[in-house]
Write a protein that holds these residues in place. Structure first.
Motif, PDB file in Angstrom:
ATOM      1  N   LEU A   8      29.934  44.575  -0.725  1.00  0.00           N
ATOM      2  CA  LEU A   8      29.979  43.785  -1.666  1.00  0.00           C
ATOM      3  C   LEU A   8      31.124  44.500  -2.646  1.00  0.00           C
ATOM      4  O   LEU A   8      31.944  43.376  -2.917  1.00  0.00           O
ATOM      5  CB  LEU A   8      28.487  43.540  -2.155  1.00  0.00           C
ATOM      6  CG  LEU A   8      28.811  42.649  -3.534  1.00  0.00           C
ATOM      7  CD1 LEU A   8      29.209  41.373  -3.063  1.00  0.00           C
ATOM      8  CD2 LEU A   8      27.300  42.526  -4.050  1.00  0.00           C
ATOM      9  N   LYS A  51      40.725  29.913  -2.387  1.00  0.00           N
ATOM     10  CA  LYS A  51      41.846  30.016  -1.552  1.00  0.00           C
ATOM     11  C   LYS A  51      42.243  28.703  -1.217  1.00  0.00           C
ATOM     12  O   LYS A  51      43.715  28.536  -1.249  1.00  0.00           O
ATOM     13  CB  LYS A  51      41.659  31.024  -0.432  1.00  0.00           C
ATOM     14  CG  LYS A  51      42.817  31.162   0.491  1.00  0.00           C
ATOM     15  CD  LYS A  51      42.453  32.006   1.749  1.00  0.00           C
ATOM     16  CE  LYS A  51      43.576  32.179   2.776  1.00  0.00           C
ATOM     17  NZ  LYS A  51      43.394  32.977   3.806  1.00  0.00           N
ATOM     18  N   ILE A  61      34.653  44.051  -1.383  1.00  0.00           N
ATOM     19  CA  ILE A  61      35.089  42.461  -1.214  1.00  0.00           C
ATOM     20  C   ILE A  61      35.450  42.056  -2.783  1.00  0.00           C
ATOM     21  O   ILE A  61      36.521  41.281  -2.659  1.00  0.00           O
ATOM     22  CB  ILE A  61      34.006  41.612  -0.646  1.00  0.00           C
ATOM     23  CG1 ILE A  61      33.624  41.815   0.759  1.00  0.00           C
ATOM     24  CG2 ILE A  61      34.184  40.062  -0.778  1.00  0.00           C
ATOM     25  CD1 ILE A  61      32.245  41.132   1.380  1.00  0.00           C
ATOM     26  N   LYS A 103      31.554  35.477  -0.396  1.00  0.00           N
ATOM     27  CA  LYS A 103      32.651  35.132   0.467  1.00  0.00           C
ATOM     28  C   LYS A 103      32.958  33.661   0.722  1.00  0.00           C
ATOM     29  O   LYS A 103      34.297  33.285   0.601  1.00  0.00           O
ATOM     30  CB  LYS A 103      32.264  35.446   1.708  1.00  0.00           C
ATOM     31  CG  LYS A 103      31.953  37.146   2.004  1.00  0.00           C
ATOM     32  CD  LYS A 103      31.743  37.363   3.587  1.00  0.00           C
ATOM     33  CE  LYS A 103      31.552  38.984   3.658  1.00  0.00           C
ATOM     34  NZ  LYS A 103      31.101  39.426   5.139  1.00  0.00           N
ATOM     35  N   ILE A 104      32.102  32.447   0.619  1.00  0.00           N
ATOM     36  CA  ILE A 104      32.399  31.383   0.837  1.00  0.00           C
ATOM     37  C   ILE A 104      33.012  30.882  -0.556  1.00  0.00           C
ATOM     38  O   ILE A 104      34.192  30.207  -0.412  1.00  0.00           O
ATOM     39  CB  ILE A 104      31.013  30.568   0.824  1.00  0.00           C
ATOM     40  CG1 ILE A 104      30.230  30.808   1.998  1.00  0.00           C
ATOM     41  CG2 ILE A 104      31.253  29.091   0.688  1.00  0.00           C
ATOM     42  CD1 ILE A 104      28.994  30.194   2.395  1.00  0.00           C
ATOM     43  N   LEU A 135      35.206  32.745  -2.270  1.00  0.00           N
ATOM     44  CA  LEU A 135      36.663  33.159  -2.185  1.00  0.00           C
ATOM     45  C   LEU A 135      37.174  32.266  -1.538  1.00  0.00           C
ATOM     46  O   LEU A 135      38.603  31.924  -1.638  1.00  0.00           O
ATOM     47  CB  LEU A 135      36.536  34.641  -1.595  1.00  0.00           C
ATOM     48  CG  LEU A 135      36.159  35.837  -2.723  1.00  0.00           C
ATOM     49  CD1 LEU A 135      36.048  36.966  -2.353  1.00  0.00           C
ATOM     50  CD2 LEU A 135      37.103  35.684  -4.065  1.00  0.00           C
ATOM     51  N   GLU A 136      36.856  31.881  -0.100  1.00  0.00           N
ATOM     52  CA  GLU A 136      37.495  30.822   0.659  1.00  0.00           C
ATOM     53  C   GLU A 136      37.650  29.593  -0.030  1.00  0.00           C
ATOM     54  O   GLU A 136      38.996  28.997   0.189  1.00  0.00           O
ATOM     55  CB  GLU A 136      36.647  30.641   1.728  1.00  0.00           C
ATOM     56  CG  GLU A 136      36.296  31.768   2.665  1.00  0.00           C
ATOM     57  CD  GLU A 136      37.942  32.220   3.393  1.00  0.00           C
ATOM     58  OE1 GLU A 136      38.578  31.284   3.666  1.00  0.00           O
ATOM     59  OE2 GLU A 136      38.299  33.440   3.218  1.00  0.00           O
ATOM     60  N   SER A 191      39.657  41.021  -4.185  1.00  0.00           N
ATOM     61  CA  SER A 191      40.130  40.061  -4.772  1.00  0.00           C
ATOM     62  C   SER A 191      41.152  40.385  -5.880  1.00  0.00           C
ATOM     63  O   SER A 191      40.831  40.985  -6.884  1.00  0.00           O
ATOM     64  CB  SER A 191      38.838  39.351  -5.139  1.00  0.00           C
ATOM     65  OG  SER A 191      39.278  38.111  -5.725  1.00  0.00           O
ATOM     66  N   THR A 209      26.424  38.493  -1.162  1.00  0.00           N
ATOM     67  CA  THR A 209      27.546  38.608  -0.366  1.00  0.00           C
ATOM     68  C   THR A 209      28.089  37.504   0.255  1.00  0.00           C
ATOM     69  O   THR A 209      29.320  37.152   0.273  1.00  0.00           O
ATOM     70  CB  THR A 209      27.369  39.909   0.465  1.00  0.00           C
ATOM     71  OG1 THR A 209      26.754  41.049  -0.161  1.00  0.00           O
ATOM     72  CG2 THR A 209      28.475  40.311   1.138  1.00  0.00           C
ATOM     73  N   SER A 210      27.384  36.841   0.900  1.00  0.00           N
ATOM     74  CA  SER A 210      27.641  35.595   1.962  1.00  0.00           C
ATOM     75  C   SER A 210      28.229  34.568   0.980  1.00  0.00           C
ATOM     76  O   SER A 210      29.263  33.890   1.399  1.00  0.00           O
ATOM     77  CB  SER A 210      26.361  35.181   2.815  1.00  0.00           C
ATOM     78  OG  SER A 210      26.195  36.043   3.662  1.00  0.00           O
ATOM     79  N   ASN A 211      27.318  34.162  -0.238  1.00  0.00           N
ATOM     80  CA  ASN A 211      27.682  33.065  -1.309  1.00  0.00           C
ATOM     81  C   ASN A 211      29.172  33.442  -1.882  1.00  0.00           C
ATOM     82  O   ASN A 211      30.046  32.697  -2.087  1.00  0.00           O
ATOM     83  CB  ASN A 211      26.571  33.074  -2.287  1.00  0.00           C
ATOM     84  CG  ASN A 211      25.690  32.275  -1.374  1.00  0.00           C
ATOM     85  OD1 ASN A 211      25.613  31.516  -0.528  1.00  0.00           O
ATOM     86  ND2 ASN A 211      24.422  32.568  -1.963  1.00  0.00           N
TER      87      ASN A 211
END
Length: 308
Positions: free
Chosen positions: A29, A193, A32, A186-187, A189-190, A36, A182-184
């Protein structure tokens, strides 16, 4: 100092925590977040179970750590540390905590939303006097129990095992929340982007094939003060009558009354005489949504209308 320079200087500083390194459970985590360009971590703890005793009657200030783990606790290790208790001792579980500096308030909001959705409902955002924005990721499912008073043990071994079991259950839930976060994140950040890509595409489309020409008025009637036009006209002009819309009838006289024979105002461009509609506000500034008739071409128009 801008955000990226602040981030660069902060990440090269040695870890000043007692442990001296990032807890293993949150290394992915932390990597990640720090990868950024919008975030960097300032402090973190994956969660811990500990026994400590006070010094000078103040918890944690100069306290002595008798037992600590960032994993599930062991009954045997807990029992081994009990004979070392000489003062006021406490058994404690502390959940995951993370502090992240953010490049702007919108990025802080996105991080905060991911934390709340993951179960860290005590999270918040703080803004310093110099504009530093910190998102704190925290939860409330902690546990703290006194074990002794002035060196006298107040609980049985059976009770020590019981609270250790409760702490382990909370730690397991803590790890599940870290995984969700961690999963949330990542979403999130996408999405950032994708939004940046769409924004660049829209800006590029808006600038494509745009021309700029100057227009000179051919004819025009207006009052000395340039009042708002009567009737159903939408034209507006400055007090000094310097700027009008394009091909609208200018229906004003000295008092702003409608003229029987309105004259048309036409802009003369480098491409010949063209009827162009330019709606302006009360200050004579062209409105963003003004319709412009340019035979299908995307042309940016600037006009200066002098008193006739």
């Amino acid at each position: 100092m801008n955000f990226l320079k602040t981030k660069e200087s902060r990440l090269v500083i040695a870890d000043l925590s007692k442990k001296g390194s990032i807890d293993e459970a949150i290394v992915p985590l932390i990597d990640i977040i720090n990868a950024s360009s919008y975030y960097f971590t300032t402090s973190s703890c994956s969660g811990r179970i500990c026994i400590f005793q006070e010094a000078s009657g103040i918890q944690k200030k100069g306290c002595e750590w008798l037992y600590i783990t960032h994993e599930l606790s062991s009954n045997q290790q807990l029992e081994e540390c009990v004979p070392n208790i000489t003062g006021n001792a406490f058994f404690k579980f502390e959940p995951f905590v993370l502090h992240v500096q953010c490049s702007d308030i919108e990025k802080a909001r996105i991080l905060h939303e991911a934390a709340i959705a993951s179960g860290f409902r005590n999270s918040g955002i703080s803004i310093g006097k110099k504009g530093k924005i910190i998102t704190a990721v925290r939860s409330t499912h902690g546990l703290e129990v006194p074990l002794s008073k002035d060196g006298h043990i107040l609980v049985s071994t059976e009770y020590l095992h019981y609270i250790a079991q409760l702490a382990n259950e909370k730690m397991e839930e803590n790890f599940r929340r870290i995984d969700r976060f961690t999963s949330n994140f990542k979403i999130a950040l996408e999405k950032i982007k994708d939004d940046n890509i769409n924004s660049k595409d829209n800006n590029g489309q808006g600038r494509r094939n745009k021309k700029s020409i100057n227009c000179i008025p051919k004819t025009g009637n207006m009052s000395n003060r340039g009042p708002r036009l009567s009737g159903n006209q939408t034209m507006k002009m400055e007090e000094r009558g310097q700027r009008l819309s394009g091909d609208q009838p200018m229906n004003t006289e000295e008092g702003g009354q409608s003229l029987e024979d309105p004259q048309m105002n036409t802009c003369k461009t480098s491409q010949g005489l063209t009827d162009i509609t330019i709606n302006t506000n009360e200050k004579g500034q062209r409105l963003r949504d003004s319709p412009i008739n340019t035979d299908g071409e995307d042309i940016e128009i600037s006009c200066l209308f002098n008193n006739q």
